[in-house]
Design a protein around this motif. Structure first.
Motif, mmCIF file in Angstrom:
data_model
loop_
_atom_site.group_PDB
_atom_site.id
_atom_site.type_symbol
_atom_site.label_atom_id
_atom_site.label_comp_id
_atom_site.label_asym_id
_atom_site.label_seq_id
_atom_site.Cartn_x
_atom_site.Cartn_y
_atom_site.Cartn_z
ATOM 1 N N LEU A 129 -15.726 -6.099 67.932
ATOM 2 C CA LEU A 129 -14.194 -5.836 68.567
ATOM 3 C C LEU A 129 -13.388 -6.991 69.082
ATOM 4 O O LEU A 129 -12.312 -6.734 69.357
ATOM 5 C CB LEU A 129 -14.419 -4.673 69.686
ATOM 6 C CG LEU A 129 -14.973 -3.445 68.983
ATOM 7 C CD1 LEU A 129 -15.604 -2.543 69.670
ATOM 8 C CD2 LEU A 129 -13.774 -2.843 68.026
ATOM 9 N N LEU A 130 -14.245 -7.941 70.014
ATOM 10 C CA LEU A 130 -13.547 -9.057 70.370
ATOM 11 C C LEU A 130 -12.714 -10.017 69.234
ATOM 12 O O LEU A 130 -11.898 -10.665 69.728
ATOM 13 C CB LEU A 130 -14.624 -9.930 70.896
ATOM 14 C CG LEU A 130 -15.301 -9.458 72.242
ATOM 15 C CD1 LEU A 130 -16.412 -10.147 72.752
ATOM 16 C CD2 LEU A 130 -14.012 -9.489 73.464
ATOM 17 N N ARG A 131 -13.323 -9.961 68.170
ATOM 18 C CA ARG A 131 -12.594 -10.673 67.030
ATOM 19 C C ARG A 131 -11.406 -10.122 66.494
ATOM 20 O O ARG A 131 -10.402 -10.759 65.881
ATOM 21 C CB ARG A 131 -13.627 -10.701 65.782
ATOM 22 C CG ARG A 131 -14.942 -11.246 66.161
ATOM 23 C CD ARG A 131 -15.737 -11.514 64.932
ATOM 24 N NE ARG A 131 -17.017 -12.654 65.140
ATOM 25 C CZ ARG A 131 -18.418 -12.052 64.976
ATOM 26 N NH1 ARG A 131 -18.442 -10.742 64.563
ATOM 27 N NH2 ARG A 131 -19.155 -12.690 65.273
ATOM 28 N N ILE A 132 -11.026 -8.951 66.915
ATOM 29 C CA ILE A 132 -9.610 -8.345 66.720
ATOM 30 C C ILE A 132 -8.738 -8.311 67.797
ATOM 31 O O ILE A 132 -8.708 -8.168 68.859
ATOM 32 C CB ILE A 132 -9.779 -6.940 66.461
ATOM 33 C CG1 ILE A 132 -10.985 -6.394 65.498
ATOM 34 C CG2 ILE A 132 -8.420 -6.210 66.153
ATOM 35 C CD1 ILE A 132 -11.190 -4.973 65.448
ATOM 36 N N ALA A 140 -13.268 -21.222 69.514
ATOM 37 C CA ALA A 140 -12.249 -20.424 68.985
ATOM 38 C C ALA A 140 -12.272 -19.077 69.794
ATOM 39 O O ALA A 140 -13.393 -18.197 69.812
ATOM 40 C CB ALA A 140 -12.414 -20.103 67.535
ATOM 41 N N PRO A 141 -11.001 -18.864 70.406
ATOM 42 C CA PRO A 141 -10.980 -17.613 70.947
ATOM 43 C C PRO A 141 -11.162 -16.381 70.615
ATOM 44 O O PRO A 141 -11.597 -15.258 71.421
ATOM 45 C CB PRO A 141 -9.582 -17.544 71.910
ATOM 46 C CG PRO A 141 -9.043 -18.455 70.759
ATOM 47 C CD PRO A 141 -9.763 -19.552 70.211
ATOM 48 N N PHE A 142 -11.123 -16.116 69.331
ATOM 49 C CA PHE A 142 -11.337 -14.962 68.613
ATOM 50 C C PHE A 142 -12.477 -14.797 67.697
ATOM 51 O O PHE A 142 -12.528 -14.155 66.762
ATOM 52 C CB PHE A 142 -10.194 -14.427 67.914
ATOM 53 C CG PHE A 142 -9.051 -13.767 68.848
ATOM 54 C CD1 PHE A 142 -8.952 -12.666 69.615
ATOM 55 C CD2 PHE A 142 -7.977 -14.828 69.173
ATOM 56 C CE1 PHE A 142 -8.172 -12.547 70.693
ATOM 57 C CE2 PHE A 142 -6.742 -14.405 70.210
ATOM 58 C CZ PHE A 142 -7.208 -13.291 70.830
ATOM 59 N N ASP A 143 -13.356 -15.818 67.808
ATOM 60 C CA ASP A 143 -14.622 -16.004 66.976
ATOM 61 C C ASP A 143 -15.867 -15.392 67.618
ATOM 62 O O ASP A 143 -16.743 -14.787 67.090
ATOM 63 C CB ASP A 143 -15.081 -17.244 66.596
ATOM 64 C CG ASP A 143 -14.254 -17.896 65.463
ATOM 65 O OD1 ASP A 143 -13.397 -17.187 65.071
ATOM 66 O OD2 ASP A 143 -14.384 -19.118 65.212
ATOM 67 N N ALA A 144 -15.657 -14.994 68.852
ATOM 68 C CA ALA A 144 -16.704 -14.451 69.759
ATOM 69 C C ALA A 144 -18.161 -15.068 69.514
ATOM 70 O O ALA A 144 -19.218 -14.533 69.089
ATOM 71 C CB ALA A 144 -16.829 -12.808 69.338
ATOM 72 N N ASP A 160 -5.667 -4.308 75.407
ATOM 73 C CA ASP A 160 -5.200 -5.472 74.957
ATOM 74 C C ASP A 160 -5.617 -6.732 75.612
ATOM 75 O O ASP A 160 -6.307 -6.511 76.812
ATOM 76 C CB ASP A 160 -3.416 -5.297 75.417
ATOM 77 C CG ASP A 160 -3.016 -4.905 76.892
ATOM 78 O OD1 ASP A 160 -4.020 -4.308 77.222
ATOM 79 O OD2 ASP A 160 -2.252 -5.306 77.321
ATOM 80 N N VAL A 161 -5.287 -7.902 75.306
ATOM 81 C CA VAL A 161 -5.562 -9.136 75.811
ATOM 82 C C VAL A 161 -4.121 -9.908 76.190
ATOM 83 O O VAL A 161 -3.397 -9.844 75.581
ATOM 84 C CB VAL A 161 -6.649 -9.772 75.232
ATOM 85 C CG1 VAL A 161 -7.907 -8.803 74.975
ATOM 86 C CG2 VAL A 161 -6.051 -10.380 73.880
ATOM 87 N N ALA A 213 -27.483 -17.210 77.390
ATOM 88 C CA ALA A 213 -26.441 -16.881 76.402
ATOM 89 C C ALA A 213 -25.101 -16.054 76.703
ATOM 90 O O ALA A 213 -25.025 -15.327 77.683
ATOM 91 C CB ALA A 213 -27.136 -15.821 75.435
ATOM 92 N N ALA A 214 -23.974 -16.483 76.327
ATOM 93 C CA ALA A 214 -22.893 -15.942 76.715
ATOM 94 C C ALA A 214 -21.978 -15.838 75.603
ATOM 95 O O ALA A 214 -21.922 -16.896 74.660
ATOM 96 C CB ALA A 214 -22.114 -16.951 77.770
ATOM 97 N N ILE A 215 -21.100 -14.802 75.475
ATOM 98 C CA ILE A 215 -20.113 -14.615 74.586
ATOM 99 C C ILE A 215 -18.542 -15.322 74.981
ATOM 100 O O ILE A 215 -18.223 -14.871 75.829
ATOM 101 C CB ILE A 215 -19.874 -13.151 74.273
ATOM 102 C CG1 ILE A 215 -21.173 -12.513 73.782
ATOM 103 C CG2 ILE A 215 -18.864 -12.877 73.162
ATOM 104 C CD1 ILE A 215 -21.099 -10.973 73.668
ATOM 105 N N HIS A 216 -17.978 -16.211 74.060
ATOM 106 C CA HIS A 216 -16.994 -16.772 74.475
ATOM 107 C C HIS A 216 -15.882 -16.085 73.610
ATOM 108 O O HIS A 216 -16.035 -16.171 72.492
ATOM 109 C CB HIS A 216 -16.827 -18.139 74.156
ATOM 110 C CG HIS A 216 -17.765 -19.237 74.909
ATOM 111 N ND1 HIS A 216 -17.455 -20.222 75.811
ATOM 112 C CD2 HIS A 216 -19.047 -19.042 75.517
ATOM 113 C CE1 HIS A 216 -18.076 -20.625 76.506
ATOM 114 N NE2 HIS A 216 -19.410 -19.912 76.333
ATOM 115 N N ALA A 217 -14.863 -15.436 74.220
ATOM 116 C CA ALA A 217 -13.930 -14.818 73.674
ATOM 117 C C ALA A 217 -12.879 -14.271 74.483
ATOM 118 O O ALA A 217 -13.050 -13.899 75.665
ATOM 119 C CB ALA A 217 -14.364 -13.659 72.864
ATOM 120 N N ARG A 218 -11.541 -14.282 74.041
ATOM 121 C CA ARG A 218 -10.528 -13.941 74.723
ATOM 122 C C ARG A 218 -10.869 -12.229 74.677
ATOM 123 O O ARG A 218 -11.135 -11.623 74.073
ATOM 124 C CB ARG A 218 -9.076 -13.976 74.241
ATOM 125 C CG ARG A 218 -7.942 -13.056 74.990
ATOM 126 C CD ARG A 218 -7.815 -13.574 76.127
ATOM 127 N NE ARG A 218 -7.153 -14.656 76.529
ATOM 128 C CZ ARG A 218 -7.359 -15.807 77.345
ATOM 129 N NH1 ARG A 218 -8.496 -15.680 78.066
ATOM 130 N NH2 ARG A 218 -6.443 -16.662 77.527
#
Length: 441
Positions: free
Chosen positions: A10-13, A89-93, A77-78, A102-107
């Motif tokens: 879902l973070l990748r969308i 990359a902000p939408f690669d999660a 929305d973001v 461990a951390a998830i990097h994503a907008r």
């Protein structure tokens, strides 16, 4: 598929909100809604679901009673990204690190898909176990919180039309943090009992224009720059609003002397405490005064052209007890230049204050301690940013703003900035919080 895998999908969308609606990609939001249906089949089979307005989502899970329902809020929305500023990359999660690190990097990892997906994970799991909540549960997921909040407004209007009176509304807001107050070593769950108002003021300076080779003594851009600097040098006065006084009083038993006595006597010591809090940093400064900062600028159409019109957009966040009208008067006094026009573009007044005592607060505080740690101290405070929950304050007096994640200073700083991220273990514990709150009696 694991909860983390669903979260990352879902973070990748990209569901990016822009103030300019023509820049919004409706396909991203449609794909996000479709993914929710696929990833959470029980939620979509057993809960009543409506698409409200242009894309907000409202779910109803019937409980043992429809009296005093629980409303859990989040938004789809973001905010936009500047890709070159991100380490990942902000939408690669991407997942960075191992184990507890461990951390998830994503907008959107924190703001606000972290809460939205954690809520759905809790509901899906409870449905799979055959659970029935003690009261109706509504899930209210706006689609444009980062811009206008029309989705949440439409949901609130629909609930009002149906005479739904929530017993507790919970939206995004504070988190579990450390070092929030001097002398408080225990982690604090910062629960917003109110939120600051927000307003956008447009400053405009004009001139005849012409070639940049022959500038006048005070070009429009210089006049505008001077106005912006005067706002910076003449901040709003400091003040100890009731929710901040409650924050200090609630924290008092958890700090040592002499701070215990100081916090307990916050009202009498307000002149000193407000100056101290204002000097400690941006977050505590925002607790004790209305703030104003120029965020956008516009000038000439070319590099060798004088601007006939120079504009600045000033973002003002109103402390409890202040108003848009009072803020405008302060800005006019600070700028002290009749040739700089000031206009209100949009805004909403500060929210009412929800109680930091009583059944709804106690239910929320008990859930915090039970799921996030017995050492965690629930504290009331003024939510610094605006949220969709402000549209629900007309439905109930019990509107709170809290996200059940432990966040470091650097993680909080990444909100609306580069490298937004959340710890995997932290996010998974948040699911347990929502689960417990849904079942709480």
């Amino acid at each position: 598929m694991s909860p983390t895998d669903r979260f990352r999908e879902l973070l990748r969308i990209p569901t990016i909100s822009y103030a300019d609606a023509t820049r919004i990609d409706p396909d991203g939001f449609a794909r996000f809604r479709a993914a929710l249906e696929r990833l959470y089949p029980l939620v979509h089979a057993r809960l009543e679901r409506e698409v409200v307005g242009d894309g907000a989502l409202l779910y109803r899970w019937p409980g043992e009673t429809s009296t005093d329902p629980l409303v859990l809020m989040a938004h789809q929305d973001v905010v936009p990204v500047v890709p070159g500023e991100w380490r990942h990359a902000p939408f690669d999660a991407d997942i960075v690190g191992e184990g507890e690190d461990a951390a998830i990097h994503a907008r959107g990892a924190i703001d606000d898909k972290g809460a939205l997906v954690a809520i759905l994970e809790a509901v899906e799991a409870l449905l799979g176990e055959g659970a029935t909540p003690p009261r109706d549960v509504y899930l209210a997921f706006g689609h444009d919180e980062e811009t206008h909040g029309t989705g949440a407004q439409a949901i609130a209007a629909l609930l009002r039309e149906r005479a739904v009176t929530p017993g507790l509304v919970l939206d995004e807001g504070g988190a579990v943090v450390t070092d929030v107050l001097p002398g408080l070593s225990a982690p604090a769950a910062m629960i917003g009992v109110a939120e600051r108002g927000t307003a956008t003021f447009v400053l405009t300076a004009r001139e005849a224009g012409g070639h940049a080779s022959t500038p006048p003594r005070m070009p429009a851009t210089a006049r505008l720059a001077r106005a912006i600097d005067r706002i910076r040098r003449r901040p709003f006065p400091v003040r100890l609003a009731p929710p901040v006084r409650a924050l200090l009083a609630t924290a008092a038993p958890h700090v040592a002397q002499p701070l215990r006595s100081i916090f307990s006597s916050a009202g009498a010591l307000a002149p000193v405490l407000t100056r101290v809090l204002a000097a400690l940093g941006p977050e505590t400064n925002a607790l004790v005064r209305t703030t104003a900062v120029a965020t956008e600028l516009a000038g000439a159409s070319g590099r060798n052209v004088l601007a006939t019109t120079a504009r600045a957009w000033v973002n003002v966040r109103l402390l409890t007890g202040d108003s848009i009208g009072a803020a405008e008067r302060h800005l006019r006094r600070a700028i002290a230049d009749p040739l700089v026009e000031i206009a209100v573009e949009d805004g909403s007044e500060p929210s009412p204050v929800s109680p930091w005592r009583g059944e709804a607060w106690q239910r929320l505080a008990r859930t915090v301690v039970a799921t996030l740690g017995e050492e965690v101290v629930p504290l009331p405070y003024v939510q610094l940013g605006a949220s969709d929950s402000r549209w629900f304050t007309g439905l109930t007096g019990a509107v709170y703003r809290f996200t059940p994640f432990r966040l470091s200073r650097s993680e909080r700083d990444a909100l609306h900035a580069a490298d937004e991220r959340i710890g995997v273990a932290v996010w998974l514990r948040g699911i347990g919080f929502y689960r417990e709150l849904i079942l709480a009696r």
